[in-house]
Structure formats: C-alpha cells, structure tokens
Design an enzyme around this catalytic site. Structure first.
Site, PDB file in Angstrom:
ATOM      1  N   ASP A 513       0.893  -1.200  -0.052  1.00 34.80           N
ATOM      2  CA  ASP A 513      -0.041  -0.113  -0.150  1.00 34.80           C
ATOM      3  C   ASP A 513       1.020   1.254  -0.223  1.00 34.80           C
ATOM      4  O   ASP A 513       1.618   1.619   0.977  1.00 34.80           O
ATOM      5  CB  ASP A 513      -0.864  -0.161   1.251  1.00 34.80           C
ATOM      6  CG  ASP A 513      -1.698   1.175   1.295  1.00 34.80           C
ATOM      7  OD1 ASP A 513      -1.620   2.129   0.641  1.00 34.80           O
ATOM      8  OD2 ASP A 513      -2.878   1.127   2.123  1.00 34.80           O
ATOM      9  N   HIS A 514       0.877   1.938  -1.184  1.00 34.72           N
ATOM     10  CA  HIS A 514       1.797   3.078  -1.235  1.00 34.72           C
ATOM     11  C   HIS A 514       1.516   4.307  -0.393  1.00 34.72           C
ATOM     12  O   HIS A 514       2.215   5.162  -0.140  1.00 34.72           O
ATOM     13  CB  HIS A 514       1.956   3.618  -2.595  1.00 34.72           C
ATOM     14  CG  HIS A 514       3.272   4.073  -3.242  1.00 34.72           C
ATOM     15  ND1 HIS A 514       4.376   4.520  -2.201  1.00 34.72           N
ATOM     16  CD2 HIS A 514       3.913   4.259  -4.297  1.00 34.72           C
ATOM     17  CE1 HIS A 514       5.308   4.887  -2.759  1.00 34.72           C
ATOM     18  NE2 HIS A 514       5.240   4.606  -4.136  1.00 34.72           N
ATOM     19  N   ARG A 515       0.410   4.196   0.358  1.00 35.15           N
ATOM     20  CA  ARG A 515       0.023   5.227   1.157  1.00 35.15           C
ATOM     21  C   ARG A 515       0.919   5.092   2.514  1.00 35.15           C
ATOM     22  O   ARG A 515       1.384   6.202   3.041  1.00 35.15           O
ATOM     23  CB  ARG A 515      -1.524   5.361   1.801  1.00 35.15           C
ATOM     24  CG  ARG A 515      -2.432   5.539   0.604  1.00 35.15           C
ATOM     25  CD  ARG A 515      -3.866   5.454   1.033  1.00 35.15           C
ATOM     26  NE  ARG A 515      -4.015   3.856   1.558  1.00 35.15           N
ATOM     27  CZ  ARG A 515      -5.111   3.462   2.332  1.00 35.15           C
ATOM     28  NH1 ARG A 515      -5.855   4.432   2.697  1.00 35.15           N
ATOM     29  NH2 ARG A 515      -5.293   2.457   2.874  1.00 35.15           N
TER      30      ARG A 515
END
Ligand code: CAO
Length: 541
Positions: A513-515
């Site tokens: 999850d690139h967040r």
C-alpha cells in the site's frame, strides 16, 4: 407582441394529471406544436404541444404538479395574433378518444379456450408498423403484459394483452404494418371465451365503434376514458429520452434519471429492464460497500445477457467467494498498490530442507518451502518495521504493531481463506510447518473460527505448488499494507561474475500500500527477505 398563455387542452376529462417533464425553459423560442411538457396518468403519457409559437416568458407549473383541462402552463410572447382559445390536441397522433376508447388488444373468442388478441382501436391510424414483439410462442402472459409495440411517425404504443393465457401462435412480425382488428396472437386462456365476451371494450374488429378523427380527437387519456381494460401505453420521446409511461413511472419510483439509462429496445427505446439493470449494480455495490470509494463516482458495469452467445449456467457464489469479492473490490478501490518483483535463491534452502525431510516425516511434519518463507518474512517484518503497520481510519495516522502475525492464503473448495499464524517471529520451522498444516486443514474443512482469521500483519500467498512466474497479489486492506506472492521455483542460469551457474530461483512479488510504504522501504524489505531466504544463517544475526 401579445403575451399568450398556453393551457392544458382537453385531455379527455382527466383530472389532476401529473406533470412529469417540462421540455422548455424561459427564453426558449418555440414553434407552434413543439412539445412543451409531458403529463402522465397511471396508464398513459401525453405530450402537450404549444398552441402558438413564440418566446417562453414564464413557466407556471412545476414537475409533480397535478393539472386538469384549462390549467395555465406557460406564457409565450407570441409572434402572431393567434389566441389560445382552442388548444389543440396533444401531438401524439393515435390518441384514444372518449367516443372510441383505446382498448387493449381486442379479443375475439374462438373455439374452446382459445382467444384471438387483435389490434384494438388505435385512433383510426392505418398501416402502423410493428417495431417490437415482446412475447414468443409458449410464453404465459398476464393481463396487461405488453404484446407488441407499434410506431407511427409521431408516437409508439405498447399493446397489452387483454386476457391472460399461453401464447399459441403469433400472427405478426417486426416490420409488419397493421391496423385495427389485425390479429396479433392467439392465446389459450383459462377464462377462454367467457373472458372475451365479458371484456368491456373487447370487440371483434368489425364491431368496433368508428374512431373519431385523429385531428379532432381530444387527448384521450386512455386510462380515464377506457373502462377497466388495459390501455394502449404511449411511448413518448422527449429530449433524449424515449420511454413509455410504465418505464417512466418505474424510473421515478426508483429515482432514476432516464437520461442516464441506455435503451435496449428498438430505436434505443427504454425498457423496464433497462431501468432495473441500471439500478441493480448500484444497489448491490451500495449494500456491499464495494464501490463506496469515497464517492468516487465509479461507473457501473453493464449487465450482459450471456445466453445470447450460447448455453450458460448461472451458479450462485459461495458466501466466502462473495466476501472475498467484496474485500478485493474494497482493496482495489482504496489501496494505491505497487508490486515489486525479485527472485530469491533457494538452492541452499532446498538442500537443507531435503536433508531435514526424513526428520520432519518422523515427527509427522510436512516441510515445504512455505514455513521457511514465513520465518524469513517474520524476520523481515522485525528488521524492516515499515511493513508492520496499518493506515489508521483517520487517514492521518499509522498504526505500528509490536507483534508479528502472518496470514497464509489457503485455497479451499468454497473459496479463499486466510488463517493467521500468531507470533510467527517466535516460532521454529517445525512448529510453523505444523501450525500451517493444521490451519490449512481447518480452512478446507470449514472449521476455522473468526478469531483464527483475524489480526494478521502481513499475508503470504503461495502459488508455488501450482506454477507461474509471478503475480500481483492484492493487499488485505485495511488491516495490512503488504502481501508476498510466491510463485514456482525453477532452476535458472545465474551469473556469478565469472560464469553462469544453475541456481534454484524462487520468484517473489511484494505488493504494498503506497500510502504507508515507500518504494525505498519496499526495496529494503525485499532485499532483506531474499537475503535471508538465500542464506538462512542470516536469521541468527
Ligand atoms: N516452488 C516449487 N515447489 C513448491 C513451491 C514453490 N514455490 N511451494 C510448494 N512447492 C511444492 C511443495 O514442496 C510440495 O511438494 P513436495 O510434496 O514434493 O514437497 C508441493 O509443492 C505441494 O505443496 P503444498 O501446496 O501442499 O504446500 P505449501 O506449504 O506450499 O502450501 C498452502 C500450503 C495451504 C498455502 C497451499 O496448499 C495453498 O492453499 N495455496 C493456495 C494459496 C492461494 O490460493 N493463493 C492465492 C490467493 S489470491 O492472492
């Protein structure tokens, strides 16, 4: 220039008829006979044409208003001297009249229980084209079901069945030109001849009363003037919307903007099914929460009738499959996912694993590569804690976990389940192997408890036994930010600086999850992981 008021014309005595569409706005310049609005009873829609051309200066009704003959509709700055003394009949040409009410498909009793359904009084229109046939031989129709649709150059009309029964034959085809009295179909009716003879407006064509001339016919509100018989339903084209009253009513009940629905009927006419098909996926998505990605307005998928292309069988999804589908859709819509690929060299791991196989069997354990991978991932989560987090629901904080629970994706006959190995970082290889086997068996037997599937920090999805070079697994949102896809190991030539040597390479794909996780974090995690898998001694460091 005189201001003239256009009022509701003679609409066959109907009272309190609802305004369902207003087709003009202040400032519009309209010509005589242009449609200004649409009224609808429960059985028919009527376009009201302008009795005079000019510029619209005021609109005196709102959508939903109930109007009757004489109600003021709009004010027009008229170009000519014409007055509103006599409002013309609405535009739709084959209107029923009080004198000659439009009947449903007229009935002619034949022998026993066979009833002939024929074209009713359609206001004297001749040679009207059949544009749609809504039934087929063998269909059971209920009274009021639409049999066919006729179309003149001004309006379309659905012809409903006056009697219920089974369709024995159909006498018309699309493109035929029909007039009052033409046979549409023969039905086997339970009521039979008696139904026909008691139908209030049913009549053999020859006995039908002479219809009034179309030009002078008042708007007939078939519903109001025809006795109990089902009325011909007029299909009105307004703006881009081409639909009959029943479809419009359904759309209003469901709050559907018909302008957004594609019509699948002839000439893109909107059918009830079009409205239902438009609404269904929206409701389903709302119920599952699947497409509620922050109100992102994701377009709905069209509904396809696959039986048009060949034989099909529709099988209900299991509960687990449905839950997985919802979870995957949620993840897809909410998680900006990146997948990084690498190969881990498991040549030495496999030598060690094979050397341990006999001992494992002796203690009743099955030692596949998976427990080694779990052990390595647990160590990576400790060494690179950026993966051992969740995105907090406030979307402004990160939850850092001080425990290492690892989910294992298990393929079961009912769908995918992910039991969780708790405190994997503190367990030995045999213990991990045994626990995975127990959990996988429980998953396949449908015996996992909810608690055994909760609390995971990271998931491993191994398709190694099945094959493949790599895949992009979905992050299990919102609890996790990473997942490792494991594909099938194979011997590959690897350059050691001097020569190519055969090494057993295990393809890994790390989705994150690139967040929560940056590419650099993922790079470090993957390098640590492949390093440990490549040389298990690193676990001791
Ligand atoms: N490369 C080559 N061979 C592999 C391998 C790999 N990466 N992984 C396993 N194998 C071998 C095993 O060694 C075993 O062979 P041996 O019996 O000769 O040792 C054989 O494949 C079968 O292994 P297994 O499937 O019984 O055991 P496992 O520990 O590898 O996996 C489990 C257990 C429960 C994870 C697995 O059975 C399973 O259900 N996998 C499906 C997961 C899934 O559906 N993922 C997709 C989810 S969608 O993202």
């Amino acid at each position: 220039m005189a201001i003239q008021t256009i009022k509701v014309p003679d609409i066959g005595g109907a009272e309190g008829v609802e305004v369902i569409e207003i087709s003009v706005k202040v400032g519009d310049v309209i010509a005589e006979n242009d449609s200004i609005l649409v009224l609808e009873t429960d059985k028919a829609s009527m376009e009201i044409p302008a009795s005079v051309g000019g510029k619209v200066v005021a609109i005196k009704v709102n959508l939903g208003d109930k109007v009757s003959e004489g109600t003021a509709l709009i004010d027009v700055e008229a170009e000519g001297a014409a007055t509103q003394a006599a409002a013309p009949a609405p535009a739709a040409s084959p209107e029923p009249t009080k004198a000659a009410p439009v009947a449903a498909a007229a009935l002619t009793p034949t022998a026993s229980a066979e009833v002939t359904l024929s074209v009713p009084d359609i206001g004297g229109a001749e040679g009207v084209e059949v544009i749609e046939i809504n039934v087929k031989v063998g269909d059971e129709v209920a009274q009021g079901d639409s049999l066919i649709v006729l179309e003149t150059d001004k309006a379309s009309m659905e012809i409903p069945a006056e009697t219920a029964g089974k369709i024995l034959s159909i006498a018309v085809k699309v493109g035929d030109k029909v007039s009052q009295g033409a046979t549409i179909a023969i039905v086997a009716s339970a009521g039979g001849a008696s139904t026909a003879s008691s139908a209030p407006v049913s009549a053999a064509p020859a006995a039908a009363p002479a219809p009034a001339k179309v030009e002078s016919a008042p708007v007939a509100a078939a519903a109001t003037s025809a006795p109990k018989a089902a009325a011909v339903e007029e299909v009105v084209q307004t703006g881009d919307v081409y639909a009959g009253p029943a479809v419009r009513k359904l759309a209003r009940q469901l709050g559907v903007d018909l302008g957004k629905v594609s019509g699948s009927g002839p000439r893109s006419r909107l059918l009830k099914d079009d409205v239902r098909n438009y609404v269904k996926p929206i409701v389903q998505a709302a119920q599952s929460g699947a497409s509620l990605g922050g109100g992102s307005g994701i377009p709905v998928l069209p509904v396809i009738d696959y039986s048009k292309f060949g034989e099909v069988e529709i099988v209900k999804m299991s509960k687990i499959k449905k839950l997985t589908a919802d979870a995957m859709t949620r993840s897809w819509l909410n998680v900006p996912r990146i997948t990084q690929f690498d190969d881990a060299d498991i040549t030495d791991l496999e030598v060690f694993r094979n050397s341990m196989k006999a001992e494992a069997e002796k203690r009743g354990s099955k030692l596949t590569p998976l427990p080694f991978i779990v052990k390595a991932v647990a160590a990576a989560l400790v060494a690179e804690p950026s993966f051992n987090v969740s995105v907090h629901q406030d979307n402004e904080s990160i939850v850092h976990k001080k425990f290492v629970h690892i989910g294992i994706a298990v393929d079961t006959p009912n769908g995918l389940l992910v039991p969780v190995v708790r405190n994997a970082d503190k367990k030995g290889l045999f213990e991990l192997a045994d626990e995975i086997n127990v959990l996988a068996k429980k998953a396949r037997d449908g015996k996992l408890t909810p608690a055994e599937m909760q609390g995971g920090c990271f998931t491993i999805s191994s398709l190694g036994a099945m094959g493949g070079n790599g895949f992009t697994p979905m992050v299990s949102a919102p609890t996790e930010v990473g997942i490792l896809g494991v594909s099938r190991a194979q011997m590959k030539p690897v350059w050691n600086g001097k020569e190519f040597i055969p090494r057993n390479m295990l393809p890994l794909s790390l989705s994150y999850d690139h967040r929560a996780v940056n590419g650099a974090d993922a790079g470090r995690f993957m390098t640590y992981l492949t390093g440990v898998i490549g040389d298990l001694r690193r676990l001791l460091l």
